[in-house]
Design an enzyme around this catalytic site. Structure first.
Site, PDB file in Angstrom:
ATOM      1  N   TYR A 334       0.824  -1.205   0.000  1.00  0.00           N
ATOM      2  CA  TYR A 334       0.000   0.000   0.000  1.00  0.00           C
ATOM      3  C   TYR A 334       0.863   1.262   0.000  1.00  0.00           C
ATOM      4  CZ  TYR A 334      -3.365  -3.425   1.865  1.00  0.00           C
ATOM      5  OH  TYR A 334      -4.157  -4.527   2.062  1.00  0.00           O
ATOM      6  N   GLU A 410     -17.478  -0.541  23.397  1.00  0.00           N
ATOM      7  CA  GLU A 410     -18.433  -0.149  22.362  1.00  0.00           C
ATOM      8  C   GLU A 410     -19.089   1.209  22.621  1.00  0.00           C
ATOM      9  OE1 GLU A 410     -19.905  -4.683  21.253  1.00  0.00           O
ATOM     10  OE2 GLU A 410     -20.694  -3.674  23.046  1.00  0.00           O
TER      11      GLU A 410
END
Length: 433
Positions: A334, A410
C-alpha cells in the site's frame, strides 16, 4: 442594493438554521440507533470472514441499504458493496468507507459473541477473528446510512457508502484487491466522488476520542524476499563450502544501517524489519541457501525509492563479499496514507464540534499501513481514528490490534456515527454547489 444584501443574509440565515436542524437530528437519531449499531457489530464479530470471503457480511450490508431505499451495487471487487444515496438538495459527492474483512487469529476474549469460526489460511487451520475492529467499522457505517437516509429530502449532495473487502490483504495477489480493486472497479466514479472520509477504531485510545494527523498519517508498506545462495558442505569443513547463514546474518545487520545511518530521520521515520529467516535442516550441515522475508515502511515516495535501492545494494554487496549470490525481490504494497492537509484543516472543527475539544487530539505518524491510501491517490481524503479503549483500563493493558486478546469498548461507536454524519453535512456546507 440593500434589498439584495438583506435577501442574501436571510438566505444564509435560513441555510444555517436548516444545517443546525439536521445536526440536532443526527444527535437524536444516533442515540436511538446506538444499540442497533452495537448489535450489528457483535453479530459481525461472531461471524468473521477473511478477505474476499465476506459473503455473509456483504449480504447483510446490501439488504440493510436496500431497506433504506439506497441504490445498491454488489460484488464490487469480489465482495464489495456500494450504496448511493442521492439527497434532495444540490451538493457535493461525499464517500464514506468501511472495511469488512477479519484476520486469521484465534480469539481468546471471553465474550458472549466470541468467534469460534475456523478457516484454512496458508495451508494451516486457524481461527478467524475481527482482531482489528473492522466489524465496528461496518456497523458504524450502517448506522450512518440509516440516519442520512432518514433525512434524504433535506440532505445536500450525494453520499457513497463504500463497504470494502480485503483491507488486510489476500493470499492470491495476482489480481487487484481491497481498496485498489475497488478504485479500479470504478467506485469513485458515476457519480464522481469529490472527497472521501474513513475511520479506524483504535484500541489504545479512550473510547469515543478522535485522533488525526495532517499529511503523511500511515506508512507505505512493501514486502521483501531475499534468497542468499552459497555452497553446501559439512559443518566441520566450512572451507569446502560457501556459508549463506553467516552471509544472511551480516545482511540482517547491514540492513539496519539504512534506518540508523542513511534515512533522514529528522524528516520522516522508516522501518526495515527482517521477520523470518529459513535455512538449513541439520546442526552439522552448512546449507546451500537461506531465505529471509521482511517488511519495509516508509513515509514519502522519495524515501520509498531510496530505501528500496539501499536494500538491493546492501544485500548484493555483502553477498558478493562473502562469495555468495543473492536475489532480492521487493513486492509493492500500500502507498502512504496521506491526509489532504487543507481538507484536514477545514474538517478538524467538525471533530471538535461533534465530540468536544478535550476528545480530539493530533497524533504522530503511525508506521502501520492502510489501503485507504489508494482512494487518497485519486481524490482528497481524510482518515482518522476513533478510540475503543475503556478509559478505566490502563493503556498498557489494552491488547494491540491483530492479537487474540483484542477487545473494544463499544461506548464510543456513537461518536463514530455522529462524526461521519457531521463530516458529510459540514463538507456540503463548505463546498455546496
Amino acid at each position: 442594493m440593500k434589498k439584495l444584501l438583506l435577501l442574501a443574509l436571510l438566505s444564509s440565515s435560513s441555510t444555517l438554521m436548516a444545517q443546525d436542524a439536521l445536526k440536532k437530528r443526527v444527535i437524536a437519531e444516533s442515540d436511538k440507533i446506538e444499540s442497533k449499531v452495537i448489535q450489528w457489530r457483535r453479530d459481525f464479530h461472531q461471524h468473521p470472514e477473511l478477505g474476499n470471503q465476506e459473503v455473509r457480511t456483504a449480504k447483510i450490508v446490501a439488504d440493510h441499504l436496500r431497506s433504506l431505499g439506497i441504490e445498491v451495487q454488489e460484488k464490487v471487487a469480489f465482495t464489495g458493496v456500494v450504496g448511493i444515496l442521492k439527497g434532495g438538495k444540490p451538493g457535493p459527492v461525499v464517500a464514506l468507507r468501511a472495511d469488512m474483512d477479519a484476520l486469521p487469529v484465534t480469539e481468546r476474549v471471553d465474550v458472549p459473541f466470541k468467534s469460534t469460526v475456523k478457516a484454512i489460511y496458508n495451508e494451516q487451520e486457524t481461527g478467524v477473528m475481527h482482531a482489528c475492529g473492522h466489524d465496528s467499522h461496518v456497523a458504524i457505517l450502517m448506522g450512518v446510512a440509516e440516519i442520512l437516509a432518514g433525512m434524504k429530502k433535506d440532505l445536500p449532495g450525494t453520499v457513497k457508502f463504500i463497504f470494502q473487502p480485503a483491507e488486510e490483504g489476500v493470499q492470491d495477489k495476482s489480481v487487484p484487491f481491497g481498496a485498489d480493486g475497488m478504485v479500479k472497479a470504478g467506485v469513485l466514479e458515476n457519480p464522481k466522488v469529490d472527497v472521501i472520509f474513513g475511520l479506524h477504531i483504535n484500541s489504545p485510545t479512550p473510547a469515543g476520542m478522535i485522533s488525526y494527523k495532517p499529511g503523511p498519517t500511515m506508512a507505505a508498506v512493501d514486502e521483501m524476499e531475499i534468497v542468499v545462495k552459497g555452497k553446501q558442505t559439512h559443518g566441520a569443513y566450512p572451507w569446502d563450502g560457501v556459508d549463506p547463514v553467516v552471509t544472511a546474518s551480516q545482511i540482517v545487520n547491514g540492513l539496519q544501517t539504512i534506518v540508523s545511518r542513511n534515512v533522514k530521520l529528522i524528516e520522516a521515520p522508516a522501518v526495515v524489519t527482517v521477520g523470518a529467516i529459513h535455512g538449513g535442516i541439520r546442526h552439522n550441515i552448512i546449507p546451500e541457501s537461506v531465505k529471509m522475508i521482511g517488511t519495509i515502511r516508509t513515509l514519502t515516495r522519495e524515501q520509498r525509492i531510496f530505501v528500496h535501492k539501499r536494500i538491493e545494494g546492501i544485500v548484493k554487496n555483502i553477498a558478493e563479499a562473502n562469495q555468495c549470490e543473492a536475489e532480492v525481490k521487493i513486492i509493492p504494497g500500500y502507498p502512504v496514507t496521506m491526509n489532504h492537509e487543507e481538507l484536514t484543516r477545514k474538517m478538524v472543527p467538525t471533530f471538535i464540534e461533534t465530540v468536544g475539544k478535550d476528545m480530539v487530539q493530533e497524533v504522530p505518524v503511525v508506521m502501520g499501513a492502510e489501503d485507504f491510501s489508494y482512494y487518497q491517490e485519486k481524490v482528497p481524503g481524510l482518515f482518522f481514528f476513533l478510540g475503543g479503549r475503556d478509559p478505566k483500563t490502563p493503556i498498557e493493558k489494552a491488547a494491540p490490534h491483530h492479537t487474540p486478546d483484542f477487545y473494544l469498548d463499544e461506548s464510543g461507536f456513537k461518536n463514530g456515527v455522529r462524526t461521519f454524519c457531521n463530516l458529510v453535512l459540514n463538507y456540503a456546507e463548505l463546498h455546496g454547489r
